[in-house]
Design a protein around this motif. Structure first.
Motif, PDB file in Angstrom:
ATOM      1  N   ASP A  78       0.804  -1.208   0.000  1.00 23.93           N
ATOM      2  CA  ASP A  78       0.000   0.000   0.000  1.00 23.93           C
ATOM      3  C   ASP A  78       0.845   1.268   0.000  1.00 23.93           C
ATOM      4  O   ASP A  78       0.332   2.353   0.145  1.00 23.93           O
ATOM      5  CB  ASP A  78      -0.954  -0.006   1.195  1.00 23.93           C
ATOM      6  CG  ASP A  78      -0.195  -0.161   2.492  1.00 23.93           C
ATOM      7  OD1 ASP A  78       0.943  -0.665   2.430  1.00 23.93           O
ATOM      8  OD2 ASP A  78      -0.730   0.217   3.530  1.00 23.93           O
TER       9      ASP A  78
ATOM     10  N   ASP B  68       3.430   4.053  -1.822  1.00 27.25           N
ATOM     11  CA  ASP B  68       3.719   4.530  -3.161  1.00 27.25           C
ATOM     12  C   ASP B  68       5.181   4.261  -3.493  1.00 27.25           C
ATOM     13  O   ASP B  68       6.008   4.082  -2.601  1.00 27.25           O
ATOM     14  CB  ASP B  68       3.423   6.023  -3.245  1.00 27.25           C
ATOM     15  CG  ASP B  68       1.930   6.267  -3.158  1.00 27.25           C
ATOM     16  OD1 ASP B  68       1.218   5.831  -4.064  1.00 27.25           O
ATOM     17  OD2 ASP B  68       1.488   6.851  -2.151  1.00 27.25           O
TER      18      ASP B  68
ATOM     19  N   TRP C 286       7.617   6.055  -4.467  1.00 25.64           N
ATOM     20  CA  TRP C 286       8.683   6.903  -3.918  1.00 25.64           C
ATOM     21  C   TRP C 286       8.913   6.614  -2.444  1.00 25.64           C
ATOM     22  O   TRP C 286      10.006   6.755  -1.943  1.00 25.64           O
ATOM     23  CB  TRP C 286       8.348   8.371  -4.144  1.00 25.64           C
ATOM     24  CG  TRP C 286       7.152   8.860  -3.373  1.00 25.64           C
ATOM     25  CD1 TRP C 286       5.859   8.824  -3.757  1.00 25.64           C
ATOM     26  CD2 TRP C 286       7.180   9.439  -2.075  1.00 25.64           C
ATOM     27  NE1 TRP C 286       5.060   9.337  -2.798  1.00 25.64           N
ATOM     28  CE2 TRP C 286       5.843   9.730  -1.742  1.00 25.64           C
ATOM     29  CE3 TRP C 286       8.189   9.749  -1.157  1.00 25.64           C
ATOM     30  CZ2 TRP C 286       5.496  10.306  -0.533  1.00 25.64           C
ATOM     31  CZ3 TRP C 286       7.827  10.326   0.040  1.00 25.64           C
ATOM     32  CH2 TRP C 286       6.500  10.598   0.329  1.00 25.64           C
ATOM     33  N   GLU C 287       7.867   6.169  -1.758  1.00 28.01           N
ATOM     34  CA  GLU C 287       8.037   5.854  -0.347  1.00 28.01           C
ATOM     35  C   GLU C 287       8.850   4.583  -0.171  1.00 28.01           C
ATOM     36  O   GLU C 287       9.623   4.434   0.742  1.00 28.01           O
ATOM     37  CB  GLU C 287       6.676   5.648   0.312  1.00 28.01           C
ATOM     38  CG  GLU C 287       5.918   6.914   0.541  1.00 28.01           C
ATOM     39  CD  GLU C 287       4.578   6.632   1.172  1.00 28.01           C
ATOM     40  OE1 GLU C 287       4.359   7.073   2.299  1.00 28.01           O
ATOM     41  OE2 GLU C 287       3.759   5.942   0.544  1.00 28.01           O
TER      42      GLU C 287
ATOM     43  N   ARG D 172       1.773  -8.050  16.865  1.00 31.68           N
ATOM     44  CA  ARG D 172       1.805  -7.580  15.479  1.00 31.68           C
ATOM     45  C   ARG D 172       3.048  -6.724  15.220  1.00 31.68           C
ATOM     46  O   ARG D 172       3.696  -6.831  14.190  1.00 31.68           O
ATOM     47  CB  ARG D 172       0.550  -6.749  15.247  1.00 31.68           C
ATOM     48  CG  ARG D 172       0.105  -6.668  13.843  1.00 31.68           C
ATOM     49  CD  ARG D 172      -1.177  -5.844  13.738  1.00 31.68           C
ATOM     50  NE  ARG D 172      -2.086  -6.000  14.867  1.00 31.68           N
ATOM     51  CZ  ARG D 172      -2.431  -5.010  15.694  1.00 31.68           C
ATOM     52  NH1 ARG D 172      -1.923  -3.831  15.534  1.00 31.68           N
ATOM     53  NH2 ARG D 172      -3.276  -5.214  16.675  1.00 31.68           N
TER      54      ARG D 172
ATOM     55  N   LEU E 259       3.941  -0.597  20.792  1.00 29.66           N
ATOM     56  CA  LEU E 259       3.931   0.758  21.330  1.00 29.66           C
ATOM     57  C   LEU E 259       2.796   0.966  22.310  1.00 29.66           C
ATOM     58  O   LEU E 259       2.565   2.058  22.785  1.00 29.66           O
ATOM     59  CB  LEU E 259       3.781   1.753  20.182  1.00 29.66           C
ATOM     60  CG  LEU E 259       5.096   2.172  19.542  1.00 29.66           C
ATOM     61  CD1 LEU E 259       4.843   3.110  18.409  1.00 29.66           C
ATOM     62  CD2 LEU E 259       5.979   2.841  20.572  1.00 29.66           C
ATOM     63  N   SER E 260       2.036  -0.088  22.569  1.00 31.46           N
ATOM     64  CA  SER E 260       0.955   0.054  23.531  1.00 31.46           C
ATOM     65  C   SER E 260       0.755  -1.295  24.192  1.00 31.46           C
ATOM     66  O   SER E 260       1.302  -2.300  23.752  1.00 31.46           O
ATOM     67  CB  SER E 260      -0.322   0.486  22.827  1.00 31.46           C
ATOM     68  OG  SER E 260      -0.690  -0.495  21.897  1.00 31.46           O
ATOM     69  N   THR E 261      -0.014  -1.294  25.261  1.00 32.52           N
ATOM     70  CA  THR E 261      -0.318  -2.549  25.919  1.00 32.52           C
ATOM     71  C   THR E 261      -1.807  -2.622  26.179  1.00 32.52           C
ATOM     72  O   THR E 261      -2.391  -1.686  26.703  1.00 32.52           O
ATOM     73  CB  THR E 261       0.489  -2.706  27.222  1.00 32.52           C
ATOM     74  OG1 THR E 261      -0.201  -3.616  28.067  1.00 32.52           O
ATOM     75  CG2 THR E 261       0.684  -1.405  27.947  1.00 32.52           C
ATOM     76  N   CYS E 262      -2.459  -3.697  25.755  1.00 30.64           N
ATOM     77  CA  CYS E 262      -3.896  -3.858  25.959  1.00 30.64           C
ATOM     78  C   CYS E 262      -4.107  -4.765  27.157  1.00 30.64           C
ATOM     79  O   CYS E 262      -3.915  -5.976  27.047  1.00 30.64           O
ATOM     80  CB  CYS E 262      -4.547  -4.507  24.748  1.00 30.64           C
ATOM     81  SG  CYS E 262      -4.559  -3.423  23.348  1.00 30.64           S
TER      82      CYS E 262
ATOM     83  N   ALA F 121       9.952   2.845  20.604  1.00 27.97           N
ATOM     84  CA  ALA F 121      10.141   4.183  21.169  1.00 27.97           C
ATOM     85  C   ALA F 121       9.885   4.117  22.661  1.00 27.97           C
ATOM     86  O   ALA F 121       9.328   3.145  23.160  1.00 27.97           O
ATOM     87  CB  ALA F 121       9.186   5.173  20.518  1.00 27.97           C
ATOM     88  N   GLU F 122      10.291   5.167  23.340  1.00 29.82           N
ATOM     89  CA  GLU F 122      10.121   5.183  24.795  1.00 29.82           C
ATOM     90  C   GLU F 122       8.648   5.237  25.161  1.00 29.82           C
ATOM     91  O   GLU F 122       7.907   6.060  24.650  1.00 29.82           O
ATOM     92  CB  GLU F 122      10.820   6.405  25.383  1.00 29.82           C
ATOM     93  CG  GLU F 122      10.806   6.408  26.878  1.00 29.82           C
ATOM     94  CD  GLU F 122      11.228   7.751  27.459  1.00 29.82           C
ATOM     95  OE1 GLU F 122      12.336   7.830  27.974  1.00 29.82           O
ATOM     96  OE2 GLU F 122      10.444   8.700  27.409  1.00 29.82           O
ATOM     97  N   MET F 123       8.236   4.348  26.057  1.00 30.93           N
ATOM     98  CA  MET F 123       6.855   4.367  26.535  1.00 30.93           C
ATOM     99  C   MET F 123       6.850   4.666  28.015  1.00 30.93           C
ATOM    100  O   MET F 123       7.679   4.167  28.771  1.00 30.93           O
ATOM    101  CB  MET F 123       6.209   3.000  26.326  1.00 30.93           C
ATOM    102  CG  MET F 123       5.624   2.800  24.974  1.00 30.93           C
ATOM    103  SD  MET F 123       5.085   1.116  24.826  1.00 30.93           S
ATOM    104  CE  MET F 123       3.706   1.088  25.962  1.00 30.93           C
TER     105      MET F 123
END
Lengths: 699, 423
Positions: free
Chosen positions: B25, B27, B29-30, B95, B198-201, B227-229
């Motif tokens: 998904d 482009d 250039w990305e 994930r 980056l998160s915890t459920c 990253a820092e959480m």
């Protein structure tokens, strides 16, 4: 640490000083030496407050023969407490190094709501009812009644304070609001009146903007301040709006209905007094003949309202004959309310100058300008005479009188705008009559005239040459300092194109383009998957935010965002927003991560900090221009162009970028913090940014 | 380090296979930017010019910094160290672990370095035990129980590397808290979390779980890959662990290996304690016996528990029959150096090399190589603060990380040849 700036030894409570703090102090000292006003810009998080406090207190310590008083104005109670806490630290340090001669008295002053210690009064929910609750217990006639009849309730704290009389003083020291309450409780004295009394003697007073800028309040609180004072307006980037709001009044249908009710009640009271105690009304009449100046000998508790106009002009004149008698005054007010109601019936938007409006009043309602001018004072006097204590019930009629006095006093710088409905909802009739002030210099002029030095400072004052023009004063120093950073703790970016290379903008013709909405959505989606903890998004308006969130919901973008982070939205309801903010913070704390959707001119953008993990990224979707079709804004722009030669475009851009800078500034509150800022609008790069706006280190 | 170059080669082989489904998904250039990451191999100098990163000097300076911070803790006072550690390594298989920002993917990098870490860990802490826990679809699974055999852990891990779903710190901590509560009090309870998400459920209030861990004296450390959480930082602060975030693969390797040496003991556990241990004899070659750990007959090369005479395959371990801790004496000896670390060497600027007074020592005392760079330019070198001998950077690392003895000091003291110390 201790160091020398020219002839002043500065006591600074920390071991390290940032270079920008040092140069800030030097500039400030020059302004104090020159006894002039100054305008200083330094980014948030560099310790502005402590630099200010430590220089000014050290300055007055080094010149004991001419002590200066420091008046520090903050926007919120929270900032007030922070400033006082900082001052306390400084004061302890100075005492440690200089001994008792460094002792000063510093107090914070706030409304009764924040200072009262009487539990029965405090139970009231809002500020006005706390004020009224206090008056019910402390007004002179209530206390006179209580002296005869012990069943009449009075406030124990106030009685003790009165009994202590001149002995009721605060020992030197720094008192936060909390300290004042604790002190009041311990001694049994009312902290509010004690603080108000001590304001005259204190070396440092910290209070809100309104106490200086709003003429209704300033007359009571700040009139005794000496000329040799330094006035500081902290976080003053919005000072022009505060000034304008202080002098603007809007009248709606509800106001008029309420005013009619109030008038009926007043007339009942008058009848009652006539029957029982006619001499009182006569005494008032005599007093009015001699002029309002004699009001000075009233006890301080009764001194609860004052003139919104320049007090000197009016107090010298006697009240005009046609409103001296209570019944006559009441008739005048009834005619005024009737006239305003007639004006509100209009079908079209009307704009009028105050002069024309006054002429129309005098021809239709038979009230001349002079009578209008005295309305506020006359009402005040009448309510005192009638011994009305539940002042919160009478807010409507006060608004009307406020309006009348302003219209009667100022011929220039105002306009009266009547709108029969809100432009966004033309089907719902909601007539509103607004007296809007266009000239910020009117409210602040007395401050500049009266005090030796006025310091206007904030994190964002760019372009710094616009403020002297808006506020109509001549600063001796105006400087802007940049933050020295030891590491790259902010990362500002301007995004002009989405990932499909289409330009993005909230320009009016582009904002509803599905491509732009999708690109904004994709930007946010990519960001939520790589940024930890909290993200704050600012939109240009509530309606735009609603629209874009709806579209995101339909296209499924919102759902994808929710997989990464929880979504919270600011609404116009304060309670709901507070709850959302609370849960947002909890989600950030417990590691779930959250996004907060907010509006650039909303409550959140101005007063709520998203420091540390509560805001690792802020995205500004578009440029927050004001709603340019608003009649009030158009009138103000016209006035600015004619009077100060400020171009409409310049002012709008300045205002939009000031808002944007405020929004993104919410996330960095100290040097130890870090975060990223994204401005997503193509206009920023090509049209607006070339001038040195926004954050200084934005390349 | 071959950071930039190696990555690109890896990336090149990868690209064709999974570019289409993962980067579908994006482009065009990305895509070039996501694959190349060309900015990572450049840095800006003072004048704003771009130049390739000088990896060797950078690596060494990082190493020195780490060494200093470690030794400042160790030498300040003879701090007691937890030599018997019970460590759970938590691997986040949510994930986010399948992201490709590390090459070839986060989880492949994690697996590679966890393997190296487990080996290094047992090398440095022969008396300790490790267990593996994974988080997947919001649930924590126990992959292997606490044990002293590196092979079994590594084998179990390599079989289970699929990633999906969310991540839940709370579930993992709850699970581990249950396991670690049962271990004896002289052991140090530790958790090392390798966190990609980056998160915890979480199903409940994680703050309570953190307090619970704190109460049961579990030291939680986290290495983040993204990253820092805040929550990780909070967890580590509360429980006395270390929180770090990896910048790239080499940094990640460094960070994970930092957890191999034993941490300072928690104050409450610092009371001296006698532990019963057995030193089993190695069975004779070719003898046949029933192995108590695998429940099958095995030939030769086993150890016999001195108390119950059961046969075990590997040391160190706990005897399955009588529960005695079985170690060998070299294990104990290998743990010893943590208590008496060797002082870090002082760095000397290269200009000193041309000092006429010091003409004698132009060679490294360890490897006898010249300290001069090719072209006779003086290079960086270090000096032992005790014996004043000079060493090159490679020997510096070798002495501190593997040898744990300074050849210079040893040769002084006993006037023995240097070689005797190099086993």
């Amino acid at each position: 640490m201790k160091f020398q700036i020219e002839d002043v030894t500065v006591y600074f409570p920390y071991d390290h000083i940032y270079p920008e703090q040092y140069s800030y102090m030097i500039e400030l000292k020059r302004a104090l030496d020159a006894k002039g006003h100054c305008l200083l810009e330094m980014p948030t998080g560099t310790g502005k407050t402590i630099a200010l406090l430590s220089l000014i207190t050290s300055y007055s310590l080094s010149k004991p023969q001419s002590p200066i008083k420091l008046i520090y104005c903050t926007r919120t109670v929270h900032e007030m407490e922070k400033t006082l806490a900082e001052l306390k630290l400084l004061h302890n340090y100075q005492i440690k190094h200089l001994g008792p001669q460094a002792r000063i008295l510093a107090i914070g002053l706030s409304s009764r709501k924040n200072l009262c210690v009487n539990p029965t009064v405090l139970a009231a929910e809002n500020r006005d009812s706390v004020d009224a609750g206090c008056r019910k217990l402390t007004a002179s006639w209530v206390r006179a009644m209580a002296a005869e009849n012990p069943n009449v309730p009075t406030c124990q704290f106030f009685e003790n304070y009165e009994k202590a009389a001149s002995a009721a003083v605060l020992p030197p020291g720094v008192y936060t609001l909390q300290d004042l309450r604790a002190f009041g409780k311990e001694k049994g004295w009312c902290p509010y009146f004690l603080a108000r009394h001590m304001v005259q003697f204190a070396n440092v007073v910290v209070y809100s903007y309104q106490y200086l800028l709003d003429p209704k309040v300033a007359g009571i609180i700040s009139k005794e301040m000496q000329k040799e004072s330094v006035v500081i307006f902290d976080e003053a980037h919005n000072i022009d709006n505060v000034c304008i709001e202080a002098l603007s009044v809007s009248v709606r249908r509800q106001t008029l209905e309420g005013a009619t009710r109030n008038l009926n009640r007043i007339s009942h009271e008058i009848d009652r007094f006539k029957a029982t105690d006619a001499s009182r009304l006569r005494a008032e009449y005599n007093r009015l003949v001699e002029g309002l100046a004699l009001r000075g000998n009233l006890p301080i508790t009764d001194n609860w309202l004052s003139n919104p106009a320049l007090p000197d002009d009016i107090l010298k004149e006697a009240v005009p004959g046609n409103i001296r008698r209570a019944e006559h005054f009441l008739h005048v007010l009834r005619r005024l309310v009737q006239y305003l109601r007639g004006r509100l019936e209009t079908e079209n938007v009307e704009k009028e100058s105050p002069v024309g409006f006054v002429a129309s009043i005098s021809s239709h309602a038979g009230i001349d300008q002079k009578a209008l001018k005295f309305c506020y004072d006359r009402l005040h006097s009448l309510m005192l005479t009638l011994e009305i204590t539940d002042t919160d019930e009478f807010l409507h009629i006060q608004t009307i009188c406020d309006f009348a006095t302003l219209v009667g006093t100022y011929g220039r710088g105002f306009s009266i705008i009547i709108e029969p409905f809100d432009e966004r909802m033309p089907h719902i009739p909601d007539p509103v009559l607004q007296l809007s002030c266009h000239d910020a210099s009117l409210a602040i002029k007395p401050v500049f005239d009266r005090f030796q030095s006025v310091v206007i400072t904030s994190g964002t004052l760019s372009p710094i040459d616009l403020y002297p023009r808006l506020l109509n004063f001549h600063p001796v120093v105006s400087r802007s300092f940049t933050m020295s950073l030891t590491r790259d703790c902010i990362c500002p970016m301007v995004l002009t194109r989405g990932s499909d290379q289409l330009p993005v903008s909230t320009k009016f013709d582009m904002r509803s383009d599905p491509g732009v909405v999708r690109n904004y959505g994709k930007l946010l989606l990519e960001m939520v998957s790589v940024v930890p903890d909290g993200i704050v998004c600012f939109f240009v308006s509530y309606s735009y935010m609603d629209g874009i969130i709806n579209t995101w919901n339909d296209t499924g973008i919102l759902k994808e965002i929710m997989q990464h982070k929880l979504v919270f939205i600011e609404t116009q309801d304060v309670v709901e927003t507070t709850l959302a903010l609370d849960n947002y913070r909890r989600a950030c704390d417990c590691g779930r991560g959250a996004v907060f959707f907010s509006v650039a001119r909303g409550k959140v953008a101005e007063g709520i900090d998203f420091d540390r993990h509560y805001g690792r990224l802020v995205i500004m979707f578009g440029v927050p221009f004001q709603y340019t079709l608003s009649k009030i804004l158009m009138a103000r722009l016209e006035y600015l162009r004619d009077t100060f030669q400020i171009k409409e475009g310049d002012f709008l851009t300045f205002d939009a970028l000031r808002q944007a800078a405020q929004c993104v500034g919410r996330v960095i509150r100290s040097k130890a913090d870090y975060g990223m800022m994204i401005f997503a609008d193509k206009r920023l790069l090509f049209e607006l940014l070339p001038s040195s706006y926004l954050i200084p280190d934005m390349d | 380090m071959n950071n930039g170059g190696g990555k690109r080669i890896n990336g090149g082989t990868e690209e064709d296979d999974d570019e289409d489904d993962v980067n579908g998904d994006l482009d065009a250039w990305e895509r070039t930017y996501t694959d190349e990451r060309s900015w990572e191999s450049l840095q800006e100098d003072e004048s704003g010019l771009l130049r390739p990163i000088d990896n060797k000097a950078l690596y060494h300076s990082q190493y020195r910094r780490r060494l200093r911070s470690l030794s400042s803790i160790a030498t300040a006072a003879r701090i007691q160290k937890g030599l018997i550690r019970y460590l759970y390594v938590v691997i986040d298989l949510s994930r986010a672990a399948s992201e490709m920002d590390f090459r070839p993917s986060r989880i492949a990098v994690i697996a590679k370095h966890v393997e190296a870490f487990i080996r290094e860990f047992f090398d440095q802490n022969p008396l300790s035990q490790v267990g593996l826990v994974t988080i997947k679809d919001g649930v924590a699974y126990c992959l292997t129980d606490l044990g002293g055999s590196p092979e079994s852990h590594i084998k179990a891990l390599m079989n289970k590397l699929e990633c999906s779903g969310d991540s839940s710190l709370q579930n993992a901590l709850d699970l581990i808290d249950g396991y670690l509560n049962q271990i004896p009090s002289y052991g140090h309870r530790e958790v090392l979390i390798l966190y990609s998400a980056l998160s915890t459920c979480d199903p409940g209030d994680i703050m309570e779980t953190i307090q619970k861990c704190k109460k049961s004296k579990i030291r939680c450390s986290v290495i983040g890959l993204a990253a820092e959480m805040f929550i990780c930082k909070h967890l580590c602060q509360e429980t006395g662990g270390i929180y770090t975030v990896a910048l790239d693969e080499s940094h990640f390797k460094e960070l994970i290996l930092e957890h191999a040496p034993p941490p300072p003991a928690i104050a409450e556990f610092a009371i001296a304690n006698l532990i019963k241990m057995g030193f089993p004899q190695r069975a004779a070659e070719g003898s046949m016996s029933i192995c108590s750990c695998h429940k099958e007959a095995k030939v030769g090369a086993g150890y016999t528990c001195p108390r119950c005479k059961a046969r075990v395959c590997e040391l160190p371990t706990e005897c399955c029959i009588c529960g005695l801790t079985l170690v060998s004496s070299p294990h104990l000896a290998r743990s010893y150096h943590h208590l008496f670390p060797i002082a870090p060497f002082d760095e000397v600027p290269p200009s000193h090399l041309n000092d006429p007074n010091n003409k004698l020592q132009r060679n490294c005392f360890g490897c006898q190589q010249s300290l001069l760079n090719p072209g006779n330019k003086p290079g960086l070198f270090v000096v032992c603060p005790n014996c004043k001998r000079r060493f090159c950077l490679d020997c510096d690392i070798y002495i501190h990380e593997s040898l744990h003895n300074c050849p210079g000091c040893e040769s002084f003291r006993h006037s023995k040849p240097v070689i005797s110390n190099e086993e």
